[in-house]
Design an enzyme around this catalytic site. Structure first.
Site, PDB file in Angstrom:
ATOM      1  N   HIS A 295     -22.105  -6.668  15.492  1.00  0.00           N
ATOM      2  CA  HIS A 295     -22.277  -7.984  16.103  1.00  0.00           C
ATOM      3  C   HIS A 295     -23.484  -7.930  17.051  1.00  0.00           C
ATOM      4  CE1 HIS A 295     -18.498  -8.996  14.425  1.00  0.00           C
ATOM      5  NE2 HIS A 295     -17.740  -9.067  15.498  1.00  0.00           N
TER       6      HIS A 295
ATOM      7  N   ASN B 254     -19.203  -3.597  15.279  1.00  0.00           N
ATOM      8  CA  ASN B 254     -17.942  -4.274  15.582  1.00  0.00           C
ATOM      9  C   ASN B 254     -16.716  -3.492  15.138  1.00  0.00           C
ATOM     10  OD1 ASN B 254     -19.145  -5.037  12.964  1.00  0.00           O
ATOM     11  ND2 ASN B 254     -17.240  -6.164  12.656  1.00  0.00           N
TER      12      ASN B 254
ATOM     13  N   ARG C  66      -3.036  -9.142  24.351  1.00  0.00           N
ATOM     14  CA  ARG C  66      -4.179  -9.026  25.263  1.00  0.00           C
ATOM     15  C   ARG C  66      -4.004  -9.745  26.595  1.00  0.00           C
ATOM     16  NH1 ARG C  66      -8.608 -10.242  20.656  1.00  0.00           N
ATOM     17  NH2 ARG C  66      -8.520  -8.219  19.595  1.00  0.00           N
TER      18      ARG C  66
ATOM     19  N   SER D  77       0.797  -1.228   0.000  1.00  0.00           N
ATOM     20  CA  SER D  77       0.000   0.000   0.000  1.00  0.00           C
ATOM     21  C   SER D  77       0.830   1.279   0.000  1.00  0.00           C
ATOM     22  CB  SER D  77      -0.908   0.017   1.221  1.00  0.00           C
ATOM     23  OG  SER D  77      -1.820  -1.033   1.144  1.00  0.00           O
TER      24      SER D  77
ATOM     25  N   CYS E 263     -13.657  -7.752  19.723  1.00  0.00           N
ATOM     26  CA  CYS E 263     -14.890  -6.983  19.485  1.00  0.00           C
ATOM     27  C   CYS E 263     -16.114  -7.524  20.241  1.00  0.00           C
ATOM     28  CB  CYS E 263     -15.184  -6.923  17.988  1.00  0.00           C
ATOM     29  SG  CYS E 263     -14.800  -8.433  17.090  1.00  0.00           S
TER      30      CYS E 263
ATOM     31  N   ARG F   7     -20.751 -16.884  12.789  1.00  0.00           N
ATOM     32  CA  ARG F   7     -20.705 -15.885  11.712  1.00  0.00           C
ATOM     33  C   ARG F   7     -22.047 -15.853  11.014  1.00  0.00           C
ATOM     34  NH1 ARG F   7     -16.702 -12.525  11.461  1.00  0.00           N
ATOM     35  NH2 ARG F   7     -15.183 -14.185  11.348  1.00  0.00           N
TER      36      ARG F   7
ATOM     37  N   SER G   6     -17.681  -8.244   8.466  1.00  0.00           N
ATOM     38  CA  SER G   6     -16.612  -7.230   8.458  1.00  0.00           C
ATOM     39  C   SER G   6     -15.567  -7.493   9.535  1.00  0.00           C
ATOM     40  CB  SER G   6     -17.194  -5.829   8.609  1.00  0.00           C
ATOM     41  OG  SER G   6     -17.989  -5.765   9.771  1.00  0.00           O
TER      42      SER G   6
END
Ligand code: 25A
Ligand code: L14
Length: 340
Positions: free
Chosen positions: A245, A318, A100, A41, A129, A238, A159
């Protein structure tokens, strides 16, 4: 007001793009912005406050003169580059799963545990999320009635899996509308067709039969709520939804909490909007939570199978509260607490 040099790492990704927009929308005090991504990118132009900014290559020196870096480039990129930003003295707010559960890294949802942020903890983790929107709703009830056990089923938007997940739903939906055959070789992200389907599998399977996504909800909830005794059992699914969500949540509390009391607690909590008027068919839905900053709670009722049981429905975008918004709110909290 003091202004800060900000970097967005993974700026061209789905979450990176939302991070840039959240910095704009919330008027974050930005002196200079650096947009970083992989080689693919470099040179691409993105807008920040209607000015063109060129995407630069992420290197081990990118953290020089940066005050705060928002990372959303996946776990391996975070593992490699977050420490070099921290070495330059920058605060890193990382959206991946890498840091985390690291004891030295705060895992923060500003409505829940802002005091875990410290001057000497440079790498800060942004939670998963599904976990974020759940703990936003759990915390006010926990403070009042102490939650012992949580059962949750998630309905997660495509997403969450980045641009490729979005492509899969869009491409398959078009083919269905055009009566074309759906070829498995065209799938970019999911192992099965997601349009007209549900996939009970997010992230990899673990030895105990749960997925890694489900175990993130178990482990991260304990760390954020600062209570190792809270039990969480999740099923993550999903669904063919683009953004936001949804979660069906059942809780067992130590003290009894009525639906009326829970409604009052949630109405008074920061970041939450209660939509719970079943007589008029009012309840949260993902379509209406798209691009909204709030966490929406509804369908609050007593669990008829349990004395101290309560059940409710939680919906949030989310990519915003689940990712970019929470990250920017952590940065705002660092400023408010005079840490940054
Ligand atoms: O490792 P993990 O933790 O499992 O995370 C994996 C993925 O999860 C997403 C994120 O995807 C990540 O790549 N993710 C992480 N946390 C998330 C959350 N909470 C989350 N998604 C939702 N919620 P993404 O698509 O959102 O963002 C990817 C960004 O990461 C940049 N990146 C990747 N590796 C990097 C890196 N940046 C710097 N150094 C690295 N080593 C990536 O930048 C993007 O910004 P990019 O420039 O490499 O790619 C974006 C552009 O490239 C196009 N593109 C994508 N795939 C291909 C492609 N072009 C050609 N070929 C391809 N195969 C895209 O269209 C986009 O324009
Ligand atoms: O741990 O919906 O942040 O696939 C990134 C991918 C959360 C789920 C994380 C998805 C995950 C997300």
């Amino acid at each position: 007001m003091k202004k800060y040099n900000v970097a967005v790492v993974g700026a061209t990704g789905v979450v990176g793009n939302e991070m840039i927009k959240m910095l704009e929308t919330r008027n974050f005090p930005v002196e200079n912005i650096k947009l970083l991504a992989s080689e693919r990118s470099v040179g691409k132009k993105l807008k920040f406050n209607s000015k063109d900014v060129s995407v630069e290559l992420l290197t081990h020196d990118s953290g020089k003169d940066i005050d705060i870096a928002l990372f959303s480039a996946g776990a391996s990129t975070s593992r490699e580059f977050a420490p070099s930003f921290a070495k330059y003295g920058a605060f890193v707010i990382d959206n991946s799963s890498e840091w985390r559960m690291n004891e030295n890294c705060p895992l923060v949802v500003p409505e829940v545990n802002p005091d875990d942020l410290k001057k000497d903890k440079k790498i800060i983790a942004n939670p998963n999320c599904s976990t974020i929107q759940m703990v936003v709703a759990l915390k006010p009830i926990h403070n009042y009635a102490k939650i012992k056990r949580v059962i949750v089923s998630t309905y997660q938007a495509v997403s969450g899996a980045g641009i490729k997940g979005i492509h899969d739903l869009e491409n398959q939906t078009k083919k269905i509308a055009n009566n074309e055959k759906i070829d498995q070789n065209t799938f970019e992200k999911f192992p099965y067709q997601i349009a007209r389907n549900l996939i009970p599998h997010i992230d990899v399977f673990m030895e105990n039969g749960y997925t890694k996504e489900e175990m993130k909800m178990t482990n991260e909830t304990k760390k954020i709520m600062g209570d190792n005794n809270i039990l969480v059992s999740a099923t993550c699914v999903r669904v063919p939804v683009l953004r936001a969500h949804s979660e069906a949540v059942w809780i067992e509390t130590e003290k009894e909490v009525s639906p009326e009391k829970a409604r009052e607690l949630l109405k008074n909590a920061k970041g939450i909007e209660v939509i719970d008027d079943t007589a008029n068919q009012k309840y949260p839905m993902p379509l209406f939570a798209e691009c909204q900053q709030k966490t929406f709670v509804g369908r609050i009722r007593k669990d008829i199978t349990l004395k101290n049981g309560l059940t409710f429905w939680v919906v949030s975008d989310n990519l915003l509260k689940g990712a970019a918004l929470n990250a920017v709110e952590i940065a705002e909290t660092l400023i408010k607490k005079d840490i940054l």
